[in-house]
Design a protein around this motif. Sequence first.
Motif, PDB file in Angstrom:
ATOM      1  N   PRO A 132      -6.273  -5.764  -3.162  1.00  0.00           N
ATOM      2  CA  PRO A 132      -5.218  -5.110  -4.874  1.00  0.00           C
ATOM      3  C   PRO A 132      -5.084  -4.035  -5.549  1.00  0.00           C
ATOM      4  CG  PRO A 132      -6.682  -7.579  -4.784  1.00  0.00           C
ATOM      5  CD  PRO A 132      -7.390  -6.741  -4.074  1.00  0.00           C
ATOM      6  N   ASP A 133      -6.379  -3.625  -6.117  1.00  0.00           N
ATOM      7  CA  ASP A 133      -6.484  -2.392  -6.780  1.00  0.00           C
ATOM      8  C   ASP A 133      -5.604  -1.046  -6.111  1.00  0.00           C
ATOM      9  OD1 ASP A 133      -6.886  -4.291  -8.935  1.00  0.00           O
ATOM     10  OD2 ASP A 133      -8.698  -2.656  -8.787  1.00  0.00           O
ATOM     11  N   ASN A 134      -5.903  -0.886  -5.298  1.00  0.00           N
ATOM     12  CA  ASN A 134      -5.305  -0.031  -3.884  1.00  0.00           C
ATOM     13  C   ASN A 134      -4.077   0.171  -3.252  1.00  0.00           C
ATOM     14  OD1 ASN A 134      -7.980   1.521  -4.075  1.00  0.00           O
ATOM     15  ND2 ASN A 134      -8.573   0.337  -1.866  1.00  0.00           N
ATOM     16  N   LEU A 135      -3.317  -1.382  -3.519  1.00  0.00           N
ATOM     17  CA  LEU A 135      -2.422  -1.295  -2.701  1.00  0.00           C
ATOM     18  C   LEU A 135      -1.616  -1.509  -4.538  1.00  0.00           C
ATOM     19  CD1 LEU A 135      -2.711  -5.045  -0.891  1.00  0.00           C
ATOM     20  CD2 LEU A 135      -2.167  -2.623   0.231  1.00  0.00           C
ATOM     21  N   ARG A 136      -1.883  -1.520  -5.619  1.00  0.00           N
ATOM     22  CA  ARG A 136      -0.681  -1.418  -6.143  1.00  0.00           C
ATOM     23  C   ARG A 136      -1.236  -0.071  -6.903  1.00  0.00           C
ATOM     24  NH1 ARG A 136      -3.166  -6.663  -8.520  1.00  0.00           N
ATOM     25  NH2 ARG A 136      -5.200  -5.665  -9.123  1.00  0.00           N
ATOM     26  N   TYR A 137      -1.989   0.863  -6.307  1.00  0.00           N
ATOM     27  CA  TYR A 137      -1.785   1.950  -6.664  1.00  0.00           C
ATOM     28  C   TYR A 137      -0.733   2.866  -6.124  1.00  0.00           C
ATOM     29  CZ  TYR A 137      -3.460   7.103  -5.290  1.00  0.00           C
ATOM     30  OH  TYR A 137      -3.354   8.064  -5.639  1.00  0.00           O
ATOM     31  N   VAL A 138      -1.110   2.206  -4.447  1.00  0.00           N
ATOM     32  CA  VAL A 138       0.260   2.910  -3.955  1.00  0.00           C
ATOM     33  C   VAL A 138       1.323   2.432  -3.652  1.00  0.00           C
ATOM     34  CG1 VAL A 138       1.181   2.906  -1.012  1.00  0.00           C
ATOM     35  CG2 VAL A 138      -1.979   3.269  -1.741  1.00  0.00           C
ATOM     36  N   TRP A 139       1.978   1.498  -3.854  1.00  0.00           N
ATOM     37  CA  TRP A 139       2.955   0.832  -4.180  1.00  0.00           C
ATOM     38  C   TRP A 139       3.560   1.382  -5.939  1.00  0.00           C
ATOM     39  CZ3 TRP A 139       1.657  -4.593  -3.840  1.00  0.00           C
ATOM     40  CH2 TRP A 139       1.182  -5.229  -2.480  1.00  0.00           C
ATOM     41  N   PHE A 160       0.389  -4.496   3.505  1.00  0.00           N
ATOM     42  CA  PHE A 160      -1.056  -2.969   3.896  1.00  0.00           C
ATOM     43  C   PHE A 160      -0.411  -1.704   3.826  1.00  0.00           C
ATOM     44  CE2 PHE A 160      -4.549  -1.005   6.501  1.00  0.00           C
ATOM     45  CZ  PHE A 160      -5.542  -0.451   5.267  1.00  0.00           C
ATOM     46  N   TYR A 161       0.471  -1.803   5.385  1.00  0.00           N
ATOM     47  CA  TYR A 161       0.574  -0.218   6.221  1.00  0.00           C
ATOM     48  C   TYR A 161       1.666   1.128   4.963  1.00  0.00           C
ATOM     49  CZ  TYR A 161       0.321  -3.105   9.782  1.00  0.00           C
ATOM     50  OH  TYR A 161      -0.222  -4.361  11.224  1.00  0.00           O
ATOM     51  N   ASP A 162       1.781   0.527   4.014  1.00  0.00           N
ATOM     52  CA  ASP A 162       1.580   1.972   3.068  1.00  0.00           C
ATOM     53  C   ASP A 162       0.939   2.113   2.717  1.00  0.00           C
ATOM     54  OD1 ASP A 162       4.832   0.964   2.462  1.00  0.00           O
ATOM     55  OD2 ASP A 162       4.226  -1.060   1.044  1.00  0.00           O
ATOM     56  N   THR A 163       0.067   1.447   2.747  1.00  0.00           N
ATOM     57  CA  THR A 163      -1.348   2.705   2.572  1.00  0.00           C
ATOM     58  C   THR A 163      -1.261   3.673   3.704  1.00  0.00           C
ATOM     59  OG1 THR A 163      -2.824   1.508   3.312  1.00  0.00           O
ATOM     60  CG2 THR A 163      -2.377   0.427   1.036  1.00  0.00           C
ATOM     61  N   ILE A 164      -0.519   3.963   4.728  1.00  0.00           N
ATOM     62  CA  ILE A 164      -0.557   4.209   5.697  1.00  0.00           C
ATOM     63  C   ILE A 164       0.361   5.002   5.585  1.00  0.00           C
ATOM     64  CG2 ILE A 164      -1.042   4.460   8.514  1.00  0.00           C
ATOM     65  CD1 ILE A 164      -1.881   2.005   8.892  1.00  0.00           C
ATOM     66  N   LYS A 165       1.666   5.186   5.640  1.00  0.00           N
ATOM     67  CA  LYS A 165       2.630   5.683   5.721  1.00  0.00           C
ATOM     68  C   LYS A 165       2.872   7.369   3.947  1.00  0.00           C
ATOM     69  CE  LYS A 165       5.428   4.440   9.317  1.00  0.00           C
ATOM     70  NZ  LYS A 165       5.546   5.780  10.132  1.00  0.00           N
ATOM     71  N   VAL A 166       2.464   5.898   3.337  1.00  0.00           N
ATOM     72  CA  VAL A 166       2.075   7.663   2.221  1.00  0.00           C
ATOM     73  C   VAL A 166       1.535   8.440   2.429  1.00  0.00           C
ATOM     74  CG1 VAL A 166      -0.141   6.477   1.108  1.00  0.00           C
ATOM     75  CG2 VAL A 166       1.841   7.595  -0.695  1.00  0.00           C
ATOM     76  N   LYS A 167       1.027   8.624   3.418  1.00  0.00           N
ATOM     77  CA  LYS A 167      -0.274  10.074   3.703  1.00  0.00           C
ATOM     78  C   LYS A 167       0.812   9.975   4.688  1.00  0.00           C
ATOM     79  CE  LYS A 167      -3.480  10.601   2.460  1.00  0.00           C
ATOM     80  NZ  LYS A 167      -3.442  11.617   0.873  1.00  0.00           N
ATOM     81  N   GLU A 168       1.641  10.226   5.296  1.00  0.00           N
ATOM     82  CA  GLU A 168       2.297  10.349   6.552  1.00  0.00           C
ATOM     83  C   GLU A 168       3.463  10.877   5.305  1.00  0.00           C
ATOM     84  OE1 GLU A 168       3.451   7.611   9.304  1.00  0.00           O
ATOM     85  OE2 GLU A 168       1.479   7.756  10.088  1.00  0.00           O
ATOM     86  N   LEU A 169       4.262  10.373   4.027  1.00  0.00           N
ATOM     87  CA  LEU A 169       5.424  11.277   3.537  1.00  0.00           C
ATOM     88  C   LEU A 169       4.985  12.380   2.955  1.00  0.00           C
ATOM     89  CD1 LEU A 169       6.335   8.006   2.724  1.00  0.00           C
ATOM     90  CD2 LEU A 169       7.650   9.356   3.697  1.00  0.00           C
ATOM     91  N   GLY A 170       3.429  12.340   2.735  1.00  0.00           N
ATOM     92  CA  GLY A 170       2.944  13.468   2.535  1.00  0.00           C
ATOM     93  C   GLY A 170       2.617  13.478   0.508  1.00  0.00           C
ATOM     94  N   LEU A 171       2.634  12.160   0.199  1.00  0.00           N
ATOM     95  CA  LEU A 171       2.597  12.272  -1.213  1.00  0.00           C
ATOM     96  C   LEU A 171       1.243  12.400  -1.690  1.00  0.00           C
ATOM     97  CD1 LEU A 171       4.402   9.181  -1.884  1.00  0.00           C
ATOM     98  CD2 LEU A 171       5.119  11.193  -1.603  1.00  0.00           C
ATOM     99  N   SER A 172       1.270  13.196  -2.624  1.00  0.00           N
ATOM    100  CA  SER A 172      -0.276  14.070  -3.712  1.00  0.00           C
ATOM    101  C   SER A 172      -0.749  11.929  -4.143  1.00  0.00           C
ATOM    102  CB  SER A 172       0.198  15.092  -4.456  1.00  0.00           C
ATOM    103  OG  SER A 172      -0.008  15.785  -4.330  1.00  0.00           O
ATOM    104  N   VAL A 173      -1.946  11.623  -2.774  1.00  0.00           N
ATOM    105  CA  VAL A 173      -2.129  10.516  -3.326  1.00  0.00           C
ATOM    106  C   VAL A 173      -3.884  10.204  -3.118  1.00  0.00           C
ATOM    107  CG1 VAL A 173       0.021   9.235  -4.205  1.00  0.00           C
ATOM    108  CG2 VAL A 173      -0.818   9.192  -1.254  1.00  0.00           C
ATOM    109  N   ARG A 174      -4.888  10.143  -3.546  1.00  0.00           N
ATOM    110  CA  ARG A 174      -5.982   9.936  -2.664  1.00  0.00           C
ATOM    111  C   ARG A 174      -5.572   8.357  -0.932  1.00  0.00           C
ATOM    112  NH1 ARG A 174      -6.841   6.562  -7.447  1.00  0.00           N
ATOM    113  NH2 ARG A 174      -7.045   4.313  -6.993  1.00  0.00           N
ATOM    114  N   ASP A 175      -5.986   8.944  -0.554  1.00  0.00           N
ATOM    115  CA  ASP A 175      -5.986   8.432   1.175  1.00  0.00           C
ATOM    116  C   ASP A 175      -7.089   7.255   0.563  1.00  0.00           C
ATOM    117  OD1 ASP A 175      -6.682   8.128   3.235  1.00  0.00           O
ATOM    118  OD2 ASP A 175      -6.701   9.635   3.816  1.00  0.00           O
ATOM    119  N   ILE A 176      -6.371   5.673   0.470  1.00  0.00           N
ATOM    120  CA  ILE A 176      -7.699   4.440  -0.444  1.00  0.00           C
ATOM    121  C   ILE A 176      -8.146   4.327   1.205  1.00  0.00           C
ATOM    122  CG2 ILE A 176      -6.417   4.786  -2.135  1.00  0.00           C
ATOM    123  CD1 ILE A 176      -5.782   1.644  -0.046  1.00  0.00           C
TER     124      ILE A 176
END
Length: 243
Positions: free
Chosen positions: A198-205, A219-235
Amino acid sequence: MMKAIPTIVISIGLLACLSARADYEEGCDDPEYQKFMQERYASFEAKNRRLLDETWQNYERSLAADDNAFRTISDLSQHLKFSAQFDPVDEVKAKINTVFSHVDALSVRQQIAGDVFDSFGSEKHAVGIAQAWLAYRQGKQESAFDYLLKSIESGNSAVLDSFGPDFSLISQIYRDGHTAPVIAYINKTRQFWKGERPDNLRYVWLQMIDAGCPVQFDFYDTIKVKELGLSVRDINQREASDY
Protein backbone atom coordinates in the motif's frame (compact mmCIF):
# COMPACT_ATOMS: atom_id res chain seq x y z
CA MET A 1 53.56 4.07 -12.20
CA MET A 2 49.89 4.26 -13.17
CA LYS A 3 47.62 5.22 -10.30
CA ALA A 4 44.88 2.82 -9.36
CA ILE A 5 41.46 3.83 -10.60
CA PRO A 6 39.03 4.06 -7.66
CA THR A 7 36.20 1.58 -7.73
CA ILE A 8 32.72 3.11 -7.83
CA VAL A 9 30.13 0.99 -6.11
CA ILE A 10 26.58 1.33 -7.42
CA SER A 11 23.71 -0.91 -6.45
CA ILE A 12 21.90 -2.69 -9.25
CA GLY A 13 18.69 -0.92 -8.31
CA LEU A 14 20.30 2.52 -8.54
CA LEU A 15 21.96 1.64 -11.85
CA ALA A 16 18.62 0.58 -13.28
CA CYS A 17 17.12 3.85 -12.11
CA LEU A 18 19.89 5.92 -13.64
CA SER A 19 19.74 4.10 -16.97
CA ALA A 20 15.96 4.15 -17.27
CA ARG A 21 14.50 5.91 -20.26
CA ALA A 22 10.97 6.94 -21.03
CA ASP A 23 9.00 4.70 -23.39
CA TYR A 24 6.64 7.63 -23.94
CA GLU A 25 8.79 10.45 -25.29
CA GLU A 26 6.29 13.17 -24.36
CA GLY A 27 5.68 11.75 -20.91
CA CYS A 28 2.16 12.00 -19.54
CA ASP A 29 1.03 14.06 -22.55
CA ASP A 30 2.25 11.50 -25.06
CA PRO A 31 -0.59 10.64 -27.49
CA GLU A 32 0.19 6.94 -27.19
CA TYR A 33 -0.13 7.06 -23.42
CA GLN A 34 -3.34 9.05 -23.65
CA LYS A 35 -4.70 6.45 -26.07
CA PHE A 36 -3.60 3.64 -23.76
CA MET A 37 -5.40 5.24 -20.82
CA GLN A 38 -8.61 5.74 -22.78
CA GLU A 39 -8.55 2.05 -23.59
CA ARG A 40 -7.98 1.25 -19.93
CA TYR A 41 -10.91 3.43 -18.86
CA ALA A 42 -13.15 1.65 -21.37
CA SER A 43 -11.94 -1.69 -20.05
CA PHE A 44 -12.67 -0.66 -16.45
CA GLU A 45 -16.20 0.40 -17.37
CA ALA A 46 -16.86 -2.86 -19.21
CA LYS A 47 -15.59 -4.82 -16.21
CA ASN A 48 -17.77 -2.84 -13.80
CA ARG A 49 -20.84 -3.38 -15.97
CA ARG A 50 -20.13 -7.10 -15.97
CA LEU A 51 -19.71 -7.07 -12.20
CA LEU A 52 -22.99 -5.15 -11.94
CA ASP A 53 -24.80 -8.22 -13.27
CA GLU A 54 -22.64 -10.80 -11.50
CA THR A 55 -22.97 -9.21 -8.07
CA TRP A 56 -26.74 -8.90 -8.45
CA GLN A 57 -26.95 -12.59 -9.29
CA ASN A 58 -24.84 -13.38 -6.23
CA TYR A 59 -27.24 -11.40 -4.08
CA GLU A 60 -30.31 -13.10 -5.54
CA ARG A 61 -28.78 -16.52 -4.87
CA SER A 62 -27.98 -15.55 -1.28
CA LEU A 63 -31.47 -14.18 -0.78
CA ALA A 64 -33.07 -17.32 -2.18
CA ALA A 65 -30.89 -19.62 -0.07
CA ASP A 66 -31.94 -17.74 3.07
CA ASP A 67 -29.33 -19.53 5.17
CA ASN A 68 -26.73 -16.84 5.81
CA ALA A 69 -27.92 -13.32 6.56
CA PHE A 70 -24.35 -11.99 6.66
CA ARG A 71 -23.68 -13.29 3.14
CA THR A 72 -26.88 -11.69 1.87
CA ILE A 73 -25.89 -8.31 3.34
CA SER A 74 -22.34 -8.61 2.02
CA ASP A 75 -23.47 -9.56 -1.51
CA LEU A 76 -25.95 -6.70 -1.78
CA SER A 77 -23.40 -4.24 -0.39
CA GLN A 78 -20.83 -5.30 -2.97
CA HIS A 79 -23.43 -4.94 -5.70
CA LEU A 80 -24.17 -1.39 -4.59
CA LYS A 81 -20.72 -0.17 -5.65
CA PHE A 82 -21.56 -1.05 -9.25
CA SER A 83 -25.27 -0.32 -9.17
CA ALA A 84 -24.56 3.25 -8.05
CA GLN A 85 -22.53 3.86 -11.20
CA PHE A 86 -25.12 2.75 -13.73
CA ASP A 87 -28.60 2.12 -12.34
CA PRO A 88 -31.32 4.80 -11.96
CA VAL A 89 -30.90 6.88 -8.81
CA ASP A 90 -34.20 5.82 -7.23
CA GLU A 91 -33.34 2.17 -7.79
CA VAL A 92 -29.98 2.56 -6.08
CA LYS A 93 -31.56 4.38 -3.14
CA ALA A 94 -34.04 1.51 -2.75
CA LYS A 95 -31.17 -1.00 -2.71
CA ILE A 96 -29.37 1.01 -0.03
CA ASN A 97 -32.53 0.96 2.09
CA THR A 98 -32.75 -2.79 1.53
CA VAL A 99 -29.26 -3.25 2.96
CA PHE A 100 -30.34 -1.42 6.11
CA SER A 101 -33.50 -3.54 6.24
CA HIS A 102 -31.43 -6.72 6.12
CA VAL A 103 -29.24 -5.43 8.97
CA ASP A 104 -32.28 -4.43 11.04
CA ALA A 105 -33.71 -7.93 10.53
CA LEU A 106 -30.69 -9.53 12.23
CA SER A 107 -31.18 -10.90 15.67
CA VAL A 108 -29.47 -9.15 18.57
CA ARG A 109 -26.96 -11.98 18.74
CA GLN A 110 -26.20 -11.69 15.02
CA GLN A 111 -25.75 -7.93 15.24
CA ILE A 112 -23.34 -8.34 18.15
CA ALA A 113 -21.42 -10.98 16.19
CA GLY A 114 -21.18 -8.66 13.19
CA ASP A 115 -19.93 -5.80 15.34
CA VAL A 116 -17.35 -8.01 17.03
CA PHE A 117 -16.03 -9.42 13.75
CA ASP A 118 -15.40 -6.19 11.83
CA SER A 119 -18.26 -3.81 12.66
CA PHE A 120 -19.63 -4.41 9.15
CA GLY A 121 -16.68 -2.32 7.91
CA SER A 122 -16.73 -3.60 4.33
CA GLU A 123 -20.49 -3.15 4.08
CA LYS A 124 -20.37 0.38 5.51
CA HIS A 125 -17.63 1.24 3.03
CA ALA A 126 -19.63 -0.10 0.10
CA VAL A 127 -22.74 1.83 1.14
CA GLY A 128 -20.66 5.00 1.58
CA ILE A 129 -19.16 4.61 -1.89
CA ALA A 130 -22.64 4.10 -3.34
CA GLN A 131 -23.92 7.24 -1.61
CA ALA A 132 -20.92 9.17 -2.92
CA TRP A 133 -21.58 7.97 -6.47
CA LEU A 134 -25.24 8.99 -6.27
CA ALA A 135 -24.37 12.48 -4.98
CA TYR A 136 -21.72 12.91 -7.66
CA ARG A 137 -24.04 11.79 -10.44
CA GLN A 138 -26.58 14.37 -9.27
CA GLY A 139 -24.01 17.17 -9.34
CA LYS A 140 -23.69 17.41 -5.54
CA GLN A 141 -19.90 17.37 -5.55
CA GLU A 142 -19.23 18.51 -2.00
CA SER A 143 -21.66 15.94 -0.62
CA ALA A 144 -20.04 13.30 -2.82
CA PHE A 145 -16.57 14.12 -1.51
CA ASP A 146 -17.88 14.08 2.05
CA TYR A 147 -19.47 10.65 1.60
CA LEU A 148 -16.28 9.45 -0.08
CA LEU A 149 -14.02 10.37 2.83
CA LYS A 150 -16.50 9.13 5.44
CA SER A 151 -16.64 5.77 3.65
CA ILE A 152 -13.12 4.98 4.87
CA GLU A 153 -13.39 6.34 8.38
CA SER A 154 -14.26 2.85 9.61
CA GLY A 155 -11.34 0.89 8.24
CA ASN A 156 -11.99 -1.90 10.72
CA SER A 157 -12.38 -4.60 8.12
CA ALA A 158 -10.13 -7.53 7.28
CA VAL A 159 -10.93 -7.08 3.59
CA LEU A 160 -10.19 -3.34 3.53
CA ASP A 161 -7.08 -3.78 5.64
CA SER A 162 -5.73 -6.41 3.26
CA PHE A 163 -6.89 -5.32 -0.19
CA GLY A 164 -7.58 -1.65 0.27
CA PRO A 165 -10.70 0.46 -0.37
CA ASP A 166 -12.65 1.07 -3.54
CA PHE A 167 -11.02 3.35 -6.14
CA SER A 168 -13.70 3.42 -8.85
CA LEU A 169 -15.14 6.81 -7.89
CA ILE A 170 -11.65 8.16 -7.17
CA SER A 171 -10.70 7.31 -10.73
CA GLN A 172 -13.74 9.12 -12.11
CA ILE A 173 -13.44 12.31 -10.11
CA TYR A 174 -9.70 12.50 -10.82
CA ARG A 175 -10.41 12.28 -14.55
CA ASP A 176 -12.92 15.08 -14.06
CA GLY A 177 -10.21 17.31 -12.61
CA HIS A 178 -10.90 17.03 -8.85
CA THR A 179 -7.46 16.49 -7.36
CA ALA A 180 -7.81 17.59 -3.73
CA PRO A 181 -10.40 14.98 -2.63
CA VAL A 182 -8.42 12.28 -4.41
CA ILE A 183 -5.25 13.14 -2.51
CA ALA A 184 -7.21 13.36 0.75
CA TYR A 185 -8.72 9.92 0.13
CA ILE A 186 -5.36 8.34 -0.70
CA ASN A 187 -3.72 9.83 2.39
CA LYS A 188 -6.58 8.78 4.63
CA THR A 189 -6.13 5.14 3.64
CA ARG A 190 -2.88 5.18 5.64
CA GLN A 191 -5.00 4.80 8.77
CA PHE A 192 -5.89 1.18 8.00
CA TRP A 193 -4.33 0.03 4.69
CA LYS A 194 -0.79 -0.57 5.89
CA GLY A 195 2.31 -2.33 4.65
CA GLU A 196 4.93 -2.07 1.94
CA ARG A 197 2.58 -2.67 -0.97
CA PRO A 198 0.00 0.00 0.00
CA ASP A 199 2.82 2.44 0.80
CA ASN A 200 4.36 1.85 -2.62
CA LEU A 201 1.06 2.29 -4.41
CA ARG A 202 0.31 5.52 -2.57
CA TYR A 203 3.81 6.80 -3.35
CA VAL A 204 3.42 6.13 -7.09
CA TRP A 205 -0.10 7.54 -7.30
CA LEU A 206 0.81 10.75 -5.49
CA GLN A 207 3.88 11.20 -7.69
CA MET A 208 1.80 10.73 -10.84
CA ILE A 209 -0.89 13.10 -9.58
CA ASP A 210 1.77 15.71 -8.79
CA ALA A 211 3.02 15.36 -12.37
CA GLY A 212 -0.51 15.72 -13.76
CA CYS A 213 -0.56 12.22 -15.26
CA PRO A 214 -3.61 10.07 -15.94
CA VAL A 215 -3.71 7.34 -13.29
CA GLN A 216 -5.26 3.87 -13.31
CA PHE A 217 -5.24 3.48 -9.52
CA ASP A 218 -4.04 -0.10 -9.67
CA PHE A 219 -0.75 -1.96 -9.57
CA TYR A 220 0.06 -1.32 -13.25
CA ASP A 221 0.73 2.31 -12.43
CA THR A 222 3.94 1.15 -10.75
CA ILE A 223 5.12 -0.07 -14.15
CA LYS A 224 3.78 2.79 -16.26
CA VAL A 225 5.33 5.44 -14.02
CA LYS A 226 8.79 4.32 -15.15
CA GLU A 227 7.76 4.13 -18.81
CA LEU A 228 6.64 7.75 -18.51
CA GLY A 229 10.12 8.76 -17.43
CA LEU A 230 9.10 10.26 -14.09
CA SER A 231 11.88 10.68 -11.55
CA VAL A 232 10.61 8.18 -9.01
CA ARG A 233 12.19 5.21 -7.34
CA ASP A 234 11.49 1.90 -9.00
CA ILE A 235 9.50 0.03 -6.39
CA ASN A 236 9.48 -3.11 -8.54
CA GLN A 237 13.26 -3.27 -8.66
CA ARG A 238 14.67 -5.08 -5.67
CA GLU A 239 18.01 -3.54 -4.86
CA ALA A 240 20.88 -5.96 -4.62
CA SER A 241 23.57 -5.74 -1.97
CA ASP A 242 26.48 -3.44 -2.78
CA TYR A 243 29.50 -5.13 -4.21
